[in-house]
Motif scaffolding. Structure first.
Motif, PDB file in Angstrom:
ATOM      1  N   ARG A  21      -0.349   2.336  -7.223  1.00 55.15           N
ATOM      2  CA  ARG A  21      -0.418   1.023  -7.705  1.00 55.15           C
ATOM      3  C   ARG A  21       0.374   0.544  -8.950  1.00 55.15           C
ATOM      4  O   ARG A  21       0.671  -0.484  -9.080  1.00 55.15           O
ATOM      5  CB  ARG A  21      -2.081   0.837  -7.974  1.00 55.15           C
ATOM      6  CG  ARG A  21      -2.846   0.651  -6.755  1.00 55.15           C
ATOM      7  CD  ARG A  21      -4.276   0.290  -7.143  1.00 55.15           C
ATOM      8  NE  ARG A  21      -5.108   0.294  -5.774  1.00 55.15           N
ATOM      9  CZ  ARG A  21      -6.390   0.714  -5.504  1.00 55.15           C
ATOM     10  NH1 ARG A  21      -6.963   1.382  -6.613  1.00 55.15           N
ATOM     11  NH2 ARG A  21      -7.140   0.178  -4.599  1.00 55.15           N
ATOM     12  N   HIS A  40       3.679  -0.237  -7.856  1.00 55.60           N
ATOM     13  CA  HIS A  40       3.547  -1.414  -7.526  1.00 55.60           C
ATOM     14  C   HIS A  40       3.853  -2.464  -8.830  1.00 55.60           C
ATOM     15  O   HIS A  40       4.559  -3.671  -8.520  1.00 55.60           O
ATOM     16  CB  HIS A  40       2.409  -1.762  -6.627  1.00 55.60           C
ATOM     17  CG  HIS A  40       2.222  -3.262  -6.054  1.00 55.60           C
ATOM     18  ND1 HIS A  40       1.742  -4.379  -6.968  1.00 55.60           N
ATOM     19  CD2 HIS A  40       2.682  -3.814  -5.084  1.00 55.60           C
ATOM     20  CE1 HIS A  40       1.799  -5.441  -6.228  1.00 55.60           C
ATOM     21  NE2 HIS A  40       2.222  -5.209  -5.318  1.00 55.60           N
ATOM     22  N   ASP A  41       2.988  -2.474  -9.721  1.00 56.63           N
ATOM     23  CA  ASP A  41       2.707  -3.436 -10.649  1.00 56.63           C
ATOM     24  C   ASP A  41       4.164  -3.435 -11.522  1.00 56.63           C
ATOM     25  O   ASP A  41       4.658  -4.564 -12.039  1.00 56.63           O
ATOM     26  CB  ASP A  41       1.667  -3.163 -11.527  1.00 56.63           C
ATOM     27  CG  ASP A  41       0.412  -3.287 -10.907  1.00 56.63           C
ATOM     28  OD1 ASP A  41       0.338  -4.006  -9.932  1.00 56.63           O
ATOM     29  OD2 ASP A  41      -0.745  -2.747 -11.338  1.00 56.63           O
ATOM     30  N   TYR A  72       7.356  -2.544 -10.277  1.00 54.72           N
ATOM     31  CA  TYR A  72       8.158  -3.196  -9.664  1.00 54.72           C
ATOM     32  C   TYR A  72       8.068  -4.430  -9.721  1.00 54.72           C
ATOM     33  O   TYR A  72       9.240  -5.184  -9.512  1.00 54.72           O
ATOM     34  CB  TYR A  72       7.928  -2.486  -8.327  1.00 54.72           C
ATOM     35  CG  TYR A  72       9.033  -2.816  -7.003  1.00 54.72           C
ATOM     36  CD1 TYR A  72       9.896  -1.749  -6.390  1.00 54.72           C
ATOM     37  CD2 TYR A  72       9.080  -4.235  -6.542  1.00 54.72           C
ATOM     38  CE1 TYR A  72      10.775  -2.074  -5.590  1.00 54.72           C
ATOM     39  CE2 TYR A  72       9.999  -4.289  -5.592  1.00 54.72           C
ATOM     40  CZ  TYR A  72      10.899  -3.390  -5.113  1.00 54.72           C
ATOM     41  OH  TYR A  72      11.732  -3.608  -4.074  1.00 54.72           O
ATOM     42  N   LEU A 103       7.680  -4.567  -2.406  1.00 57.18           N
ATOM     43  CA  LEU A 103       6.188  -4.876  -2.609  1.00 57.18           C
ATOM     44  C   LEU A 103       5.327  -4.880  -1.401  1.00 57.18           C
ATOM     45  O   LEU A 103       4.082  -4.570  -1.362  1.00 57.18           O
ATOM     46  CB  LEU A 103       6.205  -6.064  -3.391  1.00 57.18           C
ATOM     47  CG  LEU A 103       6.824  -5.940  -4.837  1.00 57.18           C
ATOM     48  CD1 LEU A 103       6.840  -7.338  -5.370  1.00 57.18           C
ATOM     49  CD2 LEU A 103       5.904  -5.040  -5.647  1.00 57.18           C
ATOM     50  N   MET A 118       4.327  -1.512   0.095  1.00 54.95           N
ATOM     51  CA  MET A 118       3.364  -1.029  -0.875  1.00 54.95           C
ATOM     52  C   MET A 118       2.008  -1.307  -0.640  1.00 54.95           C
ATOM     53  O   MET A 118       1.106  -0.793  -0.764  1.00 54.95           O
ATOM     54  CB  MET A 118       3.747  -0.781  -2.337  1.00 54.95           C
ATOM     55  CG  MET A 118       4.979  -0.091  -2.761  1.00 54.95           C
ATOM     56  SD  MET A 118       5.505  -0.439  -4.650  1.00 54.95           S
ATOM     57  CE  MET A 118       7.208  -0.454  -4.524  1.00 54.95           C
ATOM     58  N   THR A 119       1.978  -2.686  -0.517  1.00 49.46           N
ATOM     59  CA  THR A 119       0.573  -3.357  -0.634  1.00 49.46           C
ATOM     60  C   THR A 119       0.092  -2.885   0.778  1.00 49.46           C
ATOM     61  O   THR A 119      -1.371  -2.634   1.162  1.00 49.46           O
ATOM     62  CB  THR A 119       0.580  -4.909  -0.626  1.00 49.46           C
ATOM     63  OG1 THR A 119       1.188  -5.162  -1.945  1.00 49.46           O
ATOM     64  CG2 THR A 119      -0.690  -5.549  -0.189  1.00 49.46           C
ATOM     65  N   ILE A 172       6.849   5.712  -0.394  1.00 47.88           N
ATOM     66  CA  ILE A 172       5.316   5.365  -0.488  1.00 47.88           C
ATOM     67  C   ILE A 172       4.321   6.226   0.297  1.00 47.88           C
ATOM     68  O   ILE A 172       3.249   6.824  -0.205  1.00 47.88           O
ATOM     69  CB  ILE A 172       5.203   4.003  -0.417  1.00 47.88           C
ATOM     70  CG1 ILE A 172       6.112   3.148  -1.660  1.00 47.88           C
ATOM     71  CG2 ILE A 172       3.471   3.649  -0.918  1.00 47.88           C
ATOM     72  CD1 ILE A 172       5.778   3.577  -2.961  1.00 47.88           C
TER      73      ILE A 172
END
Length: 478
Positions: free
Chosen positions: A71, A74-75, A77, A108, A111-112, A162
């Motif tokens: 997480r 992700h943020d 990135y 992204l 990752m999500t 990931i």
């Protein structure tokens, strides 16, 4: 001139001890813009050793901590996504709009998707009601070597890094030396996110030296590779002596079956999908199979759609097609277009040589051939450029026979208003994926093929399980 001379090993940026390097070439201008150091055996060994030391603690870590790390990645990135788009555009020639909307954004999205898959992932599973004290344990496989291509650099890197992190594996990433900038940026992001030393390691290098050493290294438990079928075969041979798990995502020669009852946009949509990213996609629908009753109409529509595609520099804003990545790739595509002409296919759009208005750059004309026979070279070989082959068929049986007459089996496509037909064809087409009527597969759907397209499955729960071993246990105490 940009100079990438450090590798990320054991939580630190380490200067390269190798004297070997690769010159980075701007695909739009054909001019050099930087160099990247190429790792030797010693640097790969150091990265593997760091991953091996880090593995026990990372594998034993609470999955919630691994999720928290991803997480944070992700943020960070997301905050640097424009920077990521620009380095991808620079390194492999994607137009900046495509780099923003598809290339950088893919990282992204993956990752999500993996974080969502982790919400429903059970590391400890019951065998079944017949064996109430048995459990199936899903455990990380160990140190993994990740070898990624240049055509979708962050998409492919995220599909490997990931899930490996979330599974509890430690890793060494070796991206393509043709597209090293995006992975360097990702290493900065992972470091900023607070990954423990040795969990993620990055070595830049070529396949012959750094890639081969990863494949043969006795402390690497698994190789995940995306690239050409030829290289995939070499990796399988190289990994055999150490009995590694090998996950391969390789080439494709997708068939797009268009029936007379397909929607009005089916042909133009197929052309656009074939030519996105300058045709440099393993899952591109490069063989357009068209029912004979609408064949000539489809050829005219394909000609019009290809002629409407603008070609332009990577850095220019707008929805246009950019160059292919290198002179070697350009020359290969030109040779195959020439082969198509010599073998008797009807050229209806594009052709050899640079597009009008260009005197440099690795730009290929959007090219369409009609009256292609499935035995022609352009119908057999993966061109990896903006070249479409149109082939007529009489009925479903012939369409399936032509589509399946290939060593590849990655993605096939069906365009028809008949739902029962679509379902029949989805079962009959030999491929890991089938997309119908322009509807993309959903988030978390596994990406992968059969035959010479490899057998890996990347994405969602299946992508997580690629990096795990299955352990069966009896006498489990509840």
């Amino acid at each position: 001139m940009l100079e990438l001379s450090n590798f990320y090993i054991d939580g630190r940026w380490t200067p390269s001890a190798s004297t070997a390097s690769h010159t980075l070439i701007d695909a739009t201008t054909e001019q050099p813009f930087g160099t990247v150091a190429l790792a030797g055996k010693a640097e790969v060994d150091a990265a593997v050793a760091a991953a091996k030391r880090a593995f026990p603690a990372w594998a034993a870590n609470d999955p919630a901590d691994r999720i928290a790390l991803v997480r944070r990645i992700h943020d960070i990135y997301a905050g640097r996504s424009e920077e990521m788009a620009r380095v991808i555009s620079q390194e492999m020639g994607a137009p900046i709009e495509l780099a923003r909307a598809r290339q950088a954004a893919a990282g992204l999205r993956h990752m999500t998707s993996f974080l969502t898959a982790m919400e429903h992932f059970d590391f400890v599973r019951p065998l079944g009601p017949h064996a109430p004290d048995d459990r199936i344990l899903m455990q990380p496989i160990g140190v993994v070597g990740l070898i990624t291509p240049w055509n979708w650099p962050m998409s492919q890197v995220a599909l490997k890094v990931i899930p490996a992190l979330l599974a509890g594996c430690t890793m060494v990433l070796k991206p393509s030396e043709l597209a090293p900038l995006s992975s360097n940026l990702l290493a900065e992001i992972i470091h900023e996110a607070g990954a423990p030393a040795g969990v993620f390691n990055l070595v830049q290098g070529d396949g012959a030296t750094a890639g081969a050493r990863l494949v043969e290294h006795p402390d690497v438990a698994m190789i995940s590779f995306t690239g050409s079928t030829r290289a995939g075969a070499s990796i399988m041979r190289g990994a055999a002596d150490s009995f590694k798990r090998v996950a391969l995502e390789l080439g494709g020669k997708g068939a797009n079956l268009i029936f007379a009852d397909a929607d009005e946009d089916a042909v133009a949509r197929g052309v656009r999908q074939c030519f996105i990213n300058s045709g440099q996609n393993c899952n591109a629908p490069t063989r357009m199979l068209v029912e004979r009753s609408v064949y000539e109409t489809a050829v005219d529509k394909a000609r019009a759609a290809a002629s409407a595609i603008a070609v332009g520099p990577s850095s220019a804003e707008g929805a246009h097609m950019g160059p292919v990545i290198s002179k070697g790739q350009f020359d290969k595509i030109q040779d195959l277009i020439d082969t198509g002409i010599r073998e008797g296919a009807r050229l209806v759009a594009g052709g050899t040589g640079l597009p009008a208005g260009f005197n440099r750059g690795y730009f290929v004309q959007p090219t369409v051939f009609a009256d292609v026979d499935n035995d022609m070279t352009i119908a057999r070989e993966e061109i990896f450029g903006p070249v479409l082959s149109i082939i007529p068929f009489a009925d479903e049986e012939e369409a399936v026979a032509i589509a399946n007459d290939t060593r590849y089996g990655l993605t096939n496509y069906v365009q028809s208003g008949d739902g029962a037909r679509r379902n029949r064809l989805a079962r009959l087409l030999r491929s890991g994926m089938v997309e119908m009527n322009g509807q993309p597969r959903g988030a978390g759907s596994p990406f992968g093929g059969v035959g010479h397209s490899g057998g890996a499955r990347e994405g969602g729960i299946w992508g997580l399980e690629e990096y795990m071993t299955v352990k069966s246990v009896s006498g489990w105490s509840s």
